[in-house]
Design an enzyme around this catalytic site. Structure first.
Site, PDB file in Angstrom:
ATOM      1  N   SER A  38      13.966   3.336  12.974  1.00 47.03           N
ATOM      2  CA  SER A  38      14.027   3.577  14.412  1.00 47.03           C
ATOM      3  C   SER A  38      12.626   3.626  15.015  1.00 47.03           C
ATOM      4  O   SER A  38      11.708   4.195  14.428  1.00 47.03           O
ATOM      5  CB  SER A  38      14.742   4.905  14.661  1.00 47.03           C
ATOM      6  OG  SER A  38      14.681   5.244  16.028  1.00 47.03           O
ATOM      7  N   GLY A  77      15.061   5.480  19.330  1.00 46.54           N
ATOM      8  CA  GLY A  77      15.669   6.781  19.600  1.00 46.54           C
ATOM      9  C   GLY A  77      16.206   6.874  21.025  1.00 46.54           C
ATOM     10  O   GLY A  77      15.496   6.555  21.981  1.00 46.54           O
ATOM     11  N   CYS A  81      10.910  14.185  15.916  1.00 48.27           N
ATOM     12  CA  CYS A  81       9.922  13.441  16.714  1.00 48.27           C
ATOM     13  C   CYS A  81       8.714  14.318  16.975  1.00 48.27           C
ATOM     14  O   CYS A  81       8.846  15.417  17.502  1.00 48.27           O
ATOM     15  CB  CYS A  81      10.513  12.981  18.047  1.00 48.27           C
ATOM     16  SG  CYS A  81       9.242  12.245  19.094  1.00 48.27           S
ATOM     17  N   LYS A 110      17.599  13.074  10.380  1.00 47.29           N
ATOM     18  CA  LYS A 110      16.267  12.539  10.048  1.00 47.29           C
ATOM     19  C   LYS A 110      15.244  13.665  10.001  1.00 47.29           C
ATOM     20  O   LYS A 110      15.009  14.360  10.985  1.00 47.29           O
ATOM     21  CB  LYS A 110      15.852  11.478  11.072  1.00 47.29           C
ATOM     22  CG  LYS A 110      14.516  10.826  10.737  1.00 47.29           C
ATOM     23  CD  LYS A 110      14.315   9.549  11.522  1.00 47.29           C
ATOM     24  CE  LYS A 110      13.036   8.848  11.133  1.00 47.29           C
ATOM     25  NZ  LYS A 110      12.878   7.581  11.849  1.00 47.29           N
ATOM     26  N   ILE A 139      10.915   9.684   5.536  1.00 47.87           N
ATOM     27  CA  ILE A 139      10.324  10.684   6.394  1.00 47.87           C
ATOM     28  C   ILE A 139      10.068  10.109   7.793  1.00 47.87           C
ATOM     29  O   ILE A 139       9.842   8.910   7.935  1.00 47.87           O
ATOM     30  CB  ILE A 139       8.972  11.185   5.812  1.00 47.87           C
ATOM     31  CG1 ILE A 139       7.994  10.051   5.587  1.00 47.87           C
ATOM     32  CG2 ILE A 139       9.166  11.974   4.563  1.00 47.87           C
ATOM     33  CD1 ILE A 139       6.581  10.464   5.159  1.00 47.87           C
ATOM     34  N   THR A 196       7.263  10.570  10.989  1.00 50.44           N
ATOM     35  CA  THR A 196       5.803  10.418  10.871  1.00 50.44           C
ATOM     36  C   THR A 196       5.097  11.751  10.639  1.00 50.44           C
ATOM     37  O   THR A 196       5.587  12.812  11.017  1.00 50.44           O
ATOM     38  CB  THR A 196       5.252   9.754  12.135  1.00 50.44           C
ATOM     39  OG1 THR A 196       5.755  10.482  13.265  1.00 50.44           O
ATOM     40  CG2 THR A 196       5.683   8.316  12.237  1.00 50.44           C
TER      41      THR A 196
HETATM   42  N1  ORO Z   1       7.362   8.653  17.293  1.00 51.03           N
HETATM   43  C1  ORO Z   1       7.509   8.995  15.986  1.00 51.03           C
HETATM   44  O1  ORO Z   1       6.552   8.862  15.209  1.00 51.03           O
HETATM   45  N2  ORO Z   1       8.662   9.493  15.558  1.00 51.03           N
HETATM   46  C2  ORO Z   1       9.716   9.677  16.397  1.00 51.03           C
HETATM   47  O2  ORO Z   1      10.765  10.156  15.949  1.00 51.03           O
HETATM   48  C3  ORO Z   1       9.586   9.319  17.732  1.00 51.03           C
HETATM   49  C4  ORO Z   1       8.376   8.827  18.155  1.00 51.03           C
HETATM   50  C5  ORO Z   1       8.104   8.538  19.594  1.00 51.03           C
HETATM   51  O3  ORO Z   1       8.962   8.029  20.304  1.00 51.03           O
HETATM   52  O4  ORO Z   1       7.003   8.890  20.007  1.00 51.03           O
END
Ligand code: ORO
Length: 302
Positions: free
Chosen positions: A21, A46, A129, A164, A190, A192
Site C-alpha cells: 500500500s 491507504g 502510518c 498492518k 512492516i 516504515t
Molecule cells: N507513509 C508510510 O510510510 N506509511 C503509511 O502507512 C502511510 C504513509 C503516508 O501516507 O504518509
C-alpha cells in the site's frame, strides 16, 4: 512448474506476490507496463473516510538504499475509491487488498464496515502510518489501543481483516499478540521506520513534516527479523514486506514466516519489480525442486 498458489485466510492468491500500500496508487500507472493480473494481489493506497490532500511538499527524501516519505495519507476517500477504482481494478484477475485508516476507534470501525460491503477481497487495517497527527502510530504502538481498535473493527468486518503493524515498537511480538487476541485474521508487516534527514546548508529538515517513514532495501533485515518474531508468537498468516526487491528476498521473507509478500519501494526504481521478482521466485522453486511455494513459510532452520 511449482505451485505458486497460497490460501490466505480462505482467499486464494494465484501467487504470494502483492504490492505494498502507498507505493502502487490504484495500479493505473503500473498497468501500462504489464497485466496487473499477473500479481497475487494489489494493496491499494491507504483510504480514509474523507478525501485527504496529504502533507505539503517535500514529501520524499532519498537515503542510501531507501527513501523517507511523509505523504500523509493522500487519497480520494473511501467512497470515490469504491465508485471509481474498484471497477478499474476488477478488470484484472487479481485480489484487491483495501488498506484503510481512521483517526478514532469509531472511524476505523466505520471505514472497515463500509469497505466490507464493497467488492474487495481482503481488508488491511493500517494502524501504523507514521505521518499523521491523529490515528496511525497512536493506535499501533500500545497493546491496549491495538486491542481496542482491532476488536471494534473485527465486530463489523465481513471480509478477512489483516492488521498492518508498525516496526516503531520495542516488542513487535507483544503488539502482534494484542492484534490477534482482538480478532485479527492476519497480520502485515512492516510499515516504515520513523526517520529524519536534515539539509546541512539550510540546517532545515528535508521533509515538510520534519520526520518520515523509511522504506526500501535498508529496512529489509529489520523486516525479516520482525516477521520471524511475529511468526513465532502468533498463529495467523503474515504478509511480509519491507525492502523486498528480488525472488531471493521473497524466499527469505517466506522462510522467516511470511505466507505472502508485498513489494513497494522497489516499484519506484523499476515498475516491473513485482513481476520480475515473481519470475525469479518461480525459477528458484524449480531450481530447488520445491513443489509448492507454501513449503517455504516458516521453514528457516534454527
Ligand atoms: N507513509 C508510510 O510510510 N506509511 C503509511 O502507512 C502511510 C504513509 C503516508 O501516507 O504518509
Amino acid at each position: 512448474m511449482a505451485d505458486l498458489r497460497v490460501n490466505f485466510c480462505g482467499v486464494e492468491l494465484k501467487n504470494p506476490v502483492t504490492t505494498a500500500s502507498g507505493t502502487f496508487g490504484f495500479g493505473h500507472e503500473y498497468g501500462e507496463f504489464y497485466d496487473l493480473g499477473e500479481l497475487g494481489g494489489i494493496g491499494v493506497k491507504g483510504l480514509t473516510p474523507e478525501e485527504r490532500l496529504g502533507n505539503p511538499a517535500p514529501r520524499i527524501a532519498e537515503t542510501p538504499m531507501g527513501i523517507l516519505n511523509c505523504v500523509g495519507l493522500q487519497n480520494p476517500g473511501v467512497d470515490r475509491f469504491i465508485a471509481e477504482q474498484i471497477p478499474f481494478l476488477r478488470q484484472y484477475d487479481t485480489r484487491i487488498i483495501a488498506n484503510v485508516s481512521g483517526t478514532s476507534v469509531e472511524e476505523y470501525a466505520g471505514i472497515v464496515e463500509k469497505i466490507s460491503d464493497a467488492d474487495v477481497d481482503l481488508i488491511e487495517m493500517n494502524i501504523s502510518c507514521p505521518n499523521v497527527k491523529c490515528g496511525g502510530l497512536t493506535f499501533g504502538t500500545q497493546p491496549k489501543m491495538v486491542e481496542e481498535v482491532v476488536s471494534a473493527a473485527k465486530k463489523v468486518a465481513k471480509k478477512p481483516l489483516i492488521v498492518k503493524l508498525s516496526p516503531n515498537v520495542t516488542d513487535i511480538a507483544e503488539i502482534a499478540r494484542a492484534a490477534v487476541s482482538a480478532g485479527a485474521d492476519a497480520l502485515s508487516l512492516i510499515n516504515t521506520l520513523l526517520g529524519m534527514r536534515i539539509d546541512v546548508e539550510s540546517r532545515r529538515p528535508i521533509l515538510s513534516n520534519i520526520m518520515g517513514g523509511l522504506s526500501g532495501p535498508a529496512v529489509f533485515p529489520v523486516a525479516v527479523r520482525m516477521v520471524y518474531q511475529v511468526h513465532q508468537a502468533v498463529d495467523v498468516p503474515i504478509i511480509g514486506m519491507g525492502g523486498i526487491r528480488s525472488g531471493r528476498d521473497i524466499v527469505e521473507m517466506m522462510l522467516a514466516g511470511a505466507s505472502a509478500v508485498a513489494i513497494g519501494t522497489a516499484c519506484f526504481a523499476d515498475p516491473m519489480a513485482p513481476v520480475k521478482a515473481l519470475h525469479e521466485l518461480e525459477q528458484f522453486l524449480d531450481d530447488h525442486g520445491i513443489a509448492s511455494v507454501t513449503e517455504l513459510t516458516g521453514a528457516v532452520q534454527i
